[in-house]
Design an enzyme around this catalytic site. Structure first.
Site, PDB file in Angstrom:
ATOM      1  N   LYS A  74       2.141  -3.325   6.774  1.00 46.27           N
ATOM      2  CA  LYS A  74       2.407  -3.659   5.371  1.00 46.27           C
ATOM      3  C   LYS A  74       3.912  -3.623   5.096  1.00 46.27           C
ATOM      4  O   LYS A  74       4.444  -4.463   4.375  1.00 46.27           O
ATOM      5  CB  LYS A  74       1.676  -2.676   4.441  1.00 46.27           C
ATOM      6  CG  LYS A  74       0.177  -2.931   4.330  1.00 46.27           C
ATOM      7  CD  LYS A  74      -0.101  -4.195   3.519  1.00 46.27           C
ATOM      8  CE  LYS A  74      -1.575  -4.544   3.434  1.00 46.27           C
ATOM      9  NZ  LYS A  74      -1.796  -5.875   2.851  1.00 46.27           N
ATOM     10  N   TYR A 118      -1.436   0.386   9.934  1.00 47.82           N
ATOM     11  CA  TYR A 118      -1.629  -0.373   8.696  1.00 47.82           C
ATOM     12  C   TYR A 118      -0.387  -0.283   7.807  1.00 47.82           C
ATOM     13  O   TYR A 118       0.119  -1.295   7.313  1.00 47.82           O
ATOM     14  CB  TYR A 118      -2.853   0.186   7.972  1.00 47.82           C
ATOM     15  CG  TYR A 118      -3.195  -0.489   6.668  1.00 47.82           C
ATOM     16  CD1 TYR A 118      -3.880  -1.696   6.652  1.00 47.82           C
ATOM     17  CD2 TYR A 118      -2.853   0.100   5.450  1.00 47.82           C
ATOM     18  CE1 TYR A 118      -4.213  -2.306   5.450  1.00 47.82           C
ATOM     19  CE2 TYR A 118      -3.183  -0.508   4.249  1.00 47.82           C
ATOM     20  CZ  TYR A 118      -3.864  -1.707   4.250  1.00 47.82           C
ATOM     21  OH  TYR A 118      -4.184  -2.303   3.059  1.00 47.82           O
ATOM     22  N   SER A 146       0.821  -1.213   0.000  1.00 44.42           N
ATOM     23  CA  SER A 146       0.000   0.000   0.000  1.00 44.42           C
ATOM     24  C   SER A 146       0.854   1.261   0.000  1.00 44.42           C
ATOM     25  O   SER A 146       1.993   1.270   0.481  1.00 44.42           O
ATOM     26  CB  SER A 146      -0.867  -0.037   1.258  1.00 44.42           C
ATOM     27  OG  SER A 146      -1.402   1.224   1.542  1.00 44.42           O
TER      28      SER A 146
END
Lengths: 324, 324
Positions: free
Chosen positions: B154, B150, B126
């Site tokens: 990742k 997040y 991402s």
């Protein structure tokens, strides 16, 4: 103030402990715990510190350490590069998961203390997070891309420290230390070992082997600077770091021919001629992928100071290890 | 060839599954397993795929999946950004440790098969690995520095994929997908949700709220491009990736005013006037820290192709979701 040094039996850990004990114990600092897999030995000062031994991959040990609520935690413990590369699971268990356990231990203490416990966490990271091709000087925005297990493990540690700091569980910094020379003692199995040998052995009248071409450049700091970096970090206002907790530290960029020249200027050609060139392609390939030069703007702005030049680095070795 | 899609019930996972089933099942690909916490539903084609449900933070589930020896593993499963930020442990358990379990499962199969099992591992990463300040266009050397849980999770996944690939246990790639618009369905709690709403709702005759200033730029791809990226990765010779397994993917850099203009050109001002400006400082602060533009040279050279422009992205939504 309570200090915990994890990895206190290593070359840097012992020097850091000595520096704190000698200069600051019973002033601001009243409690020092030295932790490692083997008991660290600090000459004299026997009553100024506690010793604990164990393995940071064991969460129970972590709890014991954190229950003492150290205000500053230095995390210098690691399986070295060659070992981590050969022993995949051991490297990841200790270097990455061990660090994670430690951060989790702190987070849990933060939570059970309703946020009143929030230590400074100072982490020894490494240039091994980087790989080439490099720009002429690596700036603070250059992406790490580890090509060793050790580097990957250190980088995972950095990301976790950034995250745990951002979430407010602790106040961390990851210091990407330059290669530390001149290390005292015997050569070890690290690919970087020759960087200390080619200075240390000749100064002690012994031949040393240079396995790589003289034009190779790399990024250095003396053990004295490493200790100054670590101690400066403890005094730093971490708010200045924002959400970027990893720092490329300042150092001395120097080719091997310049290192030899510096040795010659300090100790004469008789000494520098003890360096024998015996090329080793395997070591050359490894060292070729190491950073050569940095623009460590952020760290410099934050007050981290490098050695003046490579002669300075040699002189520090002479002062600390020969003239004592 | 066996394919495993982890996270197959998500918007991208289902489209990827449909694309493979429709175009390639019973050709080169004879076995497709769709895995998620809830059973994915693919219309028709009921006999072309297997379904498994479970949680990737459970190592037993991982073993079951890997014991089937899939040749290509798509790992698209994740707790979304907002959830990961609110639920620290859950996010790290599923997004980071879940991915690690998966890689460990593959490594163990690699070892017990004496290296004969070595799948391709295609990971949806991402833009959340990045944070500002940014250069005018982010190049392939720009350092990630996540400022969300997040993004940090990742990035840990990326480092592990790089490491497991470098050690030869699997052959992985981490694709840093642009923000995918126009998503069908209802708005969700993601900060990026409005980017789909301001196109989707007006095209369906409904008002949409724009919470940020019109000059904000960001990096986009259509769901169709996302599927093409994922399918292109499966055909790619991973040797070309060397030891740099993370790729910034090409996309469309576009300001909101340009998005509105594109909508106007396609559907008229009556439609674009359904966008109501209601500033939301909280969303603006988040989106302000997102990447605006990339030079995705490596991915482009490797054959990844972006949408032509934002009108193209809108037209894809109309073709896929309205004109069907």
């Amino acid at each position: 103030m309570k200090i915990l040094i994890i990895g206190a039996a290593g070359m840097i850990g012992m020097r850091l402990a000595r520096s704190i004990i000698k200069n600051d114990f019973n002033g601001e600092i009243h409690d020092i715990t030295l932790f490692d897999v083997i008991p660290p030995k600090i000459e004299n000062h026997k009553n100024s510190y506690k010793i604990k031994t164990g393995d940071i991959s064991d969460p129970n040990i972590i709890s014991e350490l954190i229950n003492q609520k150290p205000d500053i935690i230095y995390h210098l413990a690691a399986i070295v590069s060659g070992d981590a590369e050969e022993n995949f699971e051991k490297g990841w268990d200790i270097n990455a998961k061990g660090t994670w356990h430690l951060l989790e231990g702190i987070r849990k203490k933060f939570l059970t203390s309703n946020g009143s416990y929030k230590p400074k966490f100072i982490y020894a990271s490494s240039l091994a997070v980087f790989s080439g091709p490099y720009p002429s000087a690596i700036n603070d925005d250059f992406s790490p891309n580890p090509e060793t297990s050790y580097g990957a493990q250190k980088l995972v540690g950095e990301i976790l420290i950034n995250e745990y700091s951002r979430k407010g569980f602790l106040d961390g910094v990851a210091l990407r230390l330059p290669t530390i020379v001149v290390r005292p003692g015997k050569p070890n199995k690290a690919a970087s070992s020759f960087y200390s040998s080619i200075i240390r052995e000749p100064l002690n009248g012994i031949e040393a082997i240079l396995p790589v071409p003289e034009n190779l450049c790399h990024w250095f700091a003396s053990p004295l600077s490493a200790i100054r970096f670590l101690r400066h970090a403890a005094k730093l206002d971490f708010k200045k770091l924002g959400n970027r907790r990893s720092l490329n530290l300042p150092g001395v960029s120097c080719s091997i021919s310049d290192q030899i020249l510096a040795l010659e200027e300090i100790a004469g050609t008789k000494t520098s001629k003890l360096i024998k060139k015996i090329p080793d392609k395997k070591i050359e390939d490894i060292v070729n992928n190491w950073p050569q030069n940095f623009m460590a703007d952020r760290a410099i702005e934050l007050g981290f100071v490098a050695d003046k030049d490579f002669k300075d680095i040699i002189q520090i070795y002479i002062n600390e290890e020969i003239n004592t």
